[in-house]
Design an enzyme around this catalytic site. Structure first.
Site, PDB file in Angstrom:
ATOM      1  N   LYS A  20       0.837  -1.215   0.000  1.00  0.00           N
ATOM      2  CA  LYS A  20       0.000   0.000   0.000  1.00  0.00           C
ATOM      3  C   LYS A  20       0.876   1.271   0.000  1.00  0.00           C
ATOM      4  O   LYS A  20       0.652   2.169  -0.799  1.00  0.00           O
ATOM      5  CB  LYS A  20      -0.928   0.025   1.229  1.00  0.00           C
ATOM      6  CG  LYS A  20      -1.930  -1.111   1.264  1.00  0.00           C
ATOM      7  CD  LYS A  20      -2.846  -1.007   2.462  1.00  0.00           C
ATOM      8  CE  LYS A  20      -2.135  -1.109   3.787  1.00  0.00           C
ATOM      9  NZ  LYS A  20      -1.451  -2.404   4.027  1.00  0.00           N
ATOM     10  N   ARG A  23      -9.615   1.392   8.975  1.00  0.00           N
ATOM     11  CA  ARG A  23      -9.130   0.040   9.227  1.00  0.00           C
ATOM     12  C   ARG A  23     -10.167  -0.814   9.940  1.00  0.00           C
ATOM     13  O   ARG A  23      -9.892  -1.945  10.305  1.00  0.00           O
ATOM     14  CB  ARG A  23      -7.872   0.121  10.075  1.00  0.00           C
ATOM     15  CG  ARG A  23      -6.656  -0.520   9.415  1.00  0.00           C
ATOM     16  CD  ARG A  23      -5.491  -0.303  10.332  1.00  0.00           C
ATOM     17  NE  ARG A  23      -4.330  -1.045  10.011  1.00  0.00           N
ATOM     18  CZ  ARG A  23      -3.264  -0.562   9.367  1.00  0.00           C
ATOM     19  NH1 ARG A  23      -3.277   0.646   8.864  1.00  0.00           N
ATOM     20  NH2 ARG A  23      -2.197  -1.302   9.221  1.00  0.00           N
ATOM     21  N   ARG A  31      11.279  -5.888   4.774  1.00  0.00           N
ATOM     22  CA  ARG A  31      11.054  -4.430   4.608  1.00  0.00           C
ATOM     23  C   ARG A  31      12.083  -3.616   5.404  1.00  0.00           C
ATOM     24  O   ARG A  31      12.355  -3.907   6.567  1.00  0.00           O
ATOM     25  CB  ARG A  31       9.645  -4.079   5.079  1.00  0.00           C
ATOM     26  CG  ARG A  31       9.430  -2.561   5.193  1.00  0.00           C
ATOM     27  CD  ARG A  31       7.991  -2.143   5.208  1.00  0.00           C
ATOM     28  NE  ARG A  31       7.184  -2.794   6.207  1.00  0.00           N
ATOM     29  CZ  ARG A  31       5.846  -2.776   6.203  1.00  0.00           C
ATOM     30  NH1 ARG A  31       5.202  -2.131   5.240  1.00  0.00           N
ATOM     31  NH2 ARG A  31       5.162  -3.387   7.141  1.00  0.00           N
ATOM     32  N   ARG A  33      11.121  -1.932  11.039  1.00  0.00           N
ATOM     33  CA  ARG A  33      10.083  -1.489  11.978  1.00  0.00           C
ATOM     34  C   ARG A  33       9.944  -2.468  13.142  1.00  0.00           C
ATOM     35  O   ARG A  33      10.019  -3.675  12.952  1.00  0.00           O
ATOM     36  CB  ARG A  33       8.737  -1.381  11.238  1.00  0.00           C
ATOM     37  CG  ARG A  33       8.604  -0.099  10.442  1.00  0.00           C
ATOM     38  CD  ARG A  33       7.419  -0.095   9.505  1.00  0.00           C
ATOM     39  NE  ARG A  33       6.175  -0.618  10.056  1.00  0.00           N
ATOM     40  CZ  ARG A  33       5.017  -0.613   9.411  1.00  0.00           C
ATOM     41  NH1 ARG A  33       4.954  -0.110   8.188  1.00  0.00           N
ATOM     42  NH2 ARG A  33       3.937  -1.108   9.967  1.00  0.00           N
ATOM     43  N   ARG A  36      -0.962  -8.952  13.324  1.00  0.00           N
ATOM     44  CA  ARG A  36      -1.477  -7.909  12.423  1.00  0.00           C
ATOM     45  C   ARG A  36      -2.316  -8.527  11.297  1.00  0.00           C
ATOM     46  O   ARG A  36      -3.309  -7.944  10.869  1.00  0.00           O
ATOM     47  CB  ARG A  36      -0.317  -7.085  11.847  1.00  0.00           C
ATOM     48  CG  ARG A  36       0.242  -6.112  12.890  1.00  0.00           C
ATOM     49  CD  ARG A  36       1.631  -5.633  12.538  1.00  0.00           C
ATOM     50  NE  ARG A  36       1.694  -4.910  11.304  1.00  0.00           N
ATOM     51  CZ  ARG A  36       2.800  -4.800  10.563  1.00  0.00           C
ATOM     52  NH1 ARG A  36       3.913  -5.394  10.940  1.00  0.00           N
ATOM     53  NH2 ARG A  36       2.773  -4.095   9.468  1.00  0.00           N
TER      54      ARG A  36
HETATM   55  P1  ADP Z   1       2.210  -1.925   3.152  1.00  0.00           P
HETATM   56  O1  ADP Z   1       2.223  -0.419   3.148  1.00  0.00           O
HETATM   57  O2  ADP Z   1       0.994  -2.488   2.485  1.00  0.00           O
HETATM   58  O3  ADP Z   1       2.410  -2.516   4.516  1.00  0.00           O
HETATM   59  P2  ADP Z   1       4.782  -1.673   1.762  1.00  0.00           P
HETATM   60  O4  ADP Z   1       4.488  -0.762   0.622  1.00  0.00           O
HETATM   61  O5  ADP Z   1       5.564  -1.102   2.902  1.00  0.00           O
HETATM   62  O6  ADP Z   1       3.440  -2.422   2.273  1.00  0.00           O
HETATM   63  O7  ADP Z   1       5.555  -2.946   1.153  1.00  0.00           O
HETATM   64  C1  ADP Z   1       6.014  -4.000   1.992  1.00  0.00           C
HETATM   65  C2  ADP Z   1       7.391  -4.463   1.501  1.00  0.00           C
HETATM   66  O8  ADP Z   1       7.240  -5.112   0.240  1.00  0.00           O
HETATM   67  C3  ADP Z   1       8.419  -3.351   1.301  1.00  0.00           C
HETATM   68  O9  ADP Z   1       9.689  -3.816   1.687  1.00  0.00           O
HETATM   69  C4  ADP Z   1       8.371  -3.075  -0.204  1.00  0.00           C
HETATM   70  O10 ADP Z   1       9.620  -2.632  -0.693  1.00  0.00           O
HETATM   71  C5  ADP Z   1       8.032  -4.453  -0.759  1.00  0.00           C
HETATM   72  N1  ADP Z   1       7.192  -4.423  -1.968  1.00  0.00           N
HETATM   73  C6  ADP Z   1       6.144  -3.594  -2.224  1.00  0.00           C
HETATM   74  N2  ADP Z   1       5.586  -3.886  -3.430  1.00  0.00           N
HETATM   75  C7  ADP Z   1       6.298  -4.940  -3.929  1.00  0.00           C
HETATM   76  C8  ADP Z   1       6.225  -5.709  -5.139  1.00  0.00           C
HETATM   77  N3  ADP Z   1       5.301  -5.464  -6.081  1.00  0.00           N
HETATM   78  N4  ADP Z   1       7.115  -6.724  -5.295  1.00  0.00           N
HETATM   79  C9  ADP Z   1       8.042  -6.977  -4.356  1.00  0.00           C
HETATM   80  N5  ADP Z   1       8.173  -6.294  -3.203  1.00  0.00           N
HETATM   81  C10 ADP Z   1       7.320  -5.282  -2.989  1.00  0.00           C
HETATM   82  P1  AMP Z   2       0.819   0.573   8.918  1.00  0.00           P
HETATM   83  O1  AMP Z   2       1.954   1.543   8.823  1.00  0.00           O
HETATM   84  O2  AMP Z   2      -0.344   0.964   8.068  1.00  0.00           O
HETATM   85  O3  AMP Z   2       1.274  -0.858   8.697  1.00  0.00           O
HETATM   86  O4  AMP Z   2       0.269   0.652  10.431  1.00  0.00           O
HETATM   87  C1  AMP Z   2       1.097   0.285  11.499  1.00  0.00           C
HETATM   88  C2  AMP Z   2       0.269   0.215  12.771  1.00  0.00           C
HETATM   89  O5  AMP Z   2      -0.269   1.520  13.086  1.00  0.00           O
HETATM   90  C3  AMP Z   2      -0.932  -0.711  12.756  1.00  0.00           C
HETATM   91  O6  AMP Z   2      -0.604  -2.068  13.011  1.00  0.00           O
HETATM   92  C4  AMP Z   2      -1.793  -0.099  13.878  1.00  0.00           C
HETATM   93  O7  AMP Z   2      -1.299  -0.450  15.147  1.00  0.00           O
HETATM   94  C5  AMP Z   2      -1.552   1.406  13.690  1.00  0.00           C
HETATM   95  N1  AMP Z   2      -2.558   1.989  12.761  1.00  0.00           N
HETATM   96  C6  AMP Z   2      -2.323   2.522  11.538  1.00  0.00           C
HETATM   97  N2  AMP Z   2      -3.480   2.949  11.002  1.00  0.00           N
HETATM   98  C7  AMP Z   2      -4.462   2.676  11.884  1.00  0.00           C
HETATM   99  C8  AMP Z   2      -5.877   2.841  11.905  1.00  0.00           C
HETATM  100  N3  AMP Z   2      -6.530   3.383  10.864  1.00  0.00           N
HETATM  101  N4  AMP Z   2      -6.561   2.438  13.005  1.00  0.00           N
HETATM  102  C9  AMP Z   2      -5.923   1.897  14.050  1.00  0.00           C
HETATM  103  N5  AMP Z   2      -4.603   1.686  14.100  1.00  0.00           N
HETATM  104  C10 AMP Z   2      -3.869   2.068  13.034  1.00  0.00           C
END
Ligand code: ADP
Ligand code: AMP
Length: 217
Positions: free
Chosen positions: A13, A88, A127, A161, A172
């Protein structure tokens, strides 16, 4: 455009939101990033959020909705926004609808990023995020930085993270299935959902996303 991105943790995302926001000229609003900024600035909100985030739970609705509302009311979001990680759960989705309704606004689309569980687990495990800017996201094997531990974009330190540990990821994912997935049906009943496969190269997913958004126009 007003867009919501939904999908399991690790679906990509944040990665897609950065690109889509740039192409569509709208701000990328990530509640996770807003919480992490509060944590690094050691605010009261950050202290509260950290305990929930580290356990893989959702931060309580009251503070999350207030924080998201405050960000959506900033001048740069007047013409639209791309929400990443908010809403969420169904209560947050209802609160967002109410908020938009008072401003006589509507969502244009909900983009649902679909990825298999084993893939999102691998993505989260590798990541790495930049300390200077959470939009700079890498993966140790899929999209590695040129120099290990160093951000290609700004030279910042890359870190893993706290909530990307294996144990927290499982929690999660469970929270995603039980609390977040129901918002997809909620938005389906409003005819807003476009589902795309989030697998394959990053550019390919971006192309699919832009196509799906065009179709929804
Ligand atoms: P989210 O925001 O949904 O938690 P991220 O955008 O942070 O996910 O992506 C999670 C991990 O996967 C990151 O390390 C990112 O670089 C990697 N990633 C994202 N899209 C792809 C893809 N299409 N193919 C391979 N790795 C990806
Ligand atoms: P993310 O960066 O989107 O993976 O979010 C990391 C963490 O932040 C989640 O696991 C939740 O603990 C908190 N968080 C982010 N967005 C929300 C939301 N809309 N509602 C509640 N908790 C959230």
């Amino acid at each position: 455009m007003r867009i919501v991105l939904v999908g399991p943790p690790g679906a990509g995302k944040g990665t897609q939101a950065t690109r889509l926001a740039e192409t569509l000229h709208i701000p990328h609003i990530s509640t996770g990033d807003l919480f992490r900024a509060n944590i690094s600035q050691q605010t009261e909100l950050g202290k509260l959020a950290k305990s929930y985030m580290d356990a893989g739970n959702l931060v309580p609705d009251e503070v999350t909705i207030a924080m998201a509302k405050d960000r959506m009311e900033q001048p740069d979001a007047e013409g639209g926004f791309l929400l990443d990680g908010f809403p969420r759960n169904v209560s947050q989705a209802e609160a967002l609808d109410e908020l938009l309704e008072t401003e006589d606004m509507k969502l244009d689309a909900v983009l649902d990023l679909e990825a298999p569980e084993d893939e999102v687990v691998k993505r989260i495990a590798g990541r790495r995020v930049c300390r200077n800017d959470s939009a700079h996201v890498f993966h140790v094997t899929y999209t590695p930085p040129k120099k290990e531990g160093v951000c290609d974009v700004c030279g910042g330190e890359l870190y893993q993270r706290d909530d990307d540990s294996e144990e927290t990821v499982r929690k999660r994912l469970e929270v995603y299935h039980t609390q977040t997935e129901p918002i997809i049906d909620y938005y389906k009943s409003q005819g807003l959902v476009a589902t795309i496969a989030a697998t394959g190269p990053v550019d390919e997913v971006t192309r699919r996303a832009l196509e799906a958004l065009k179709r929804d126009q």
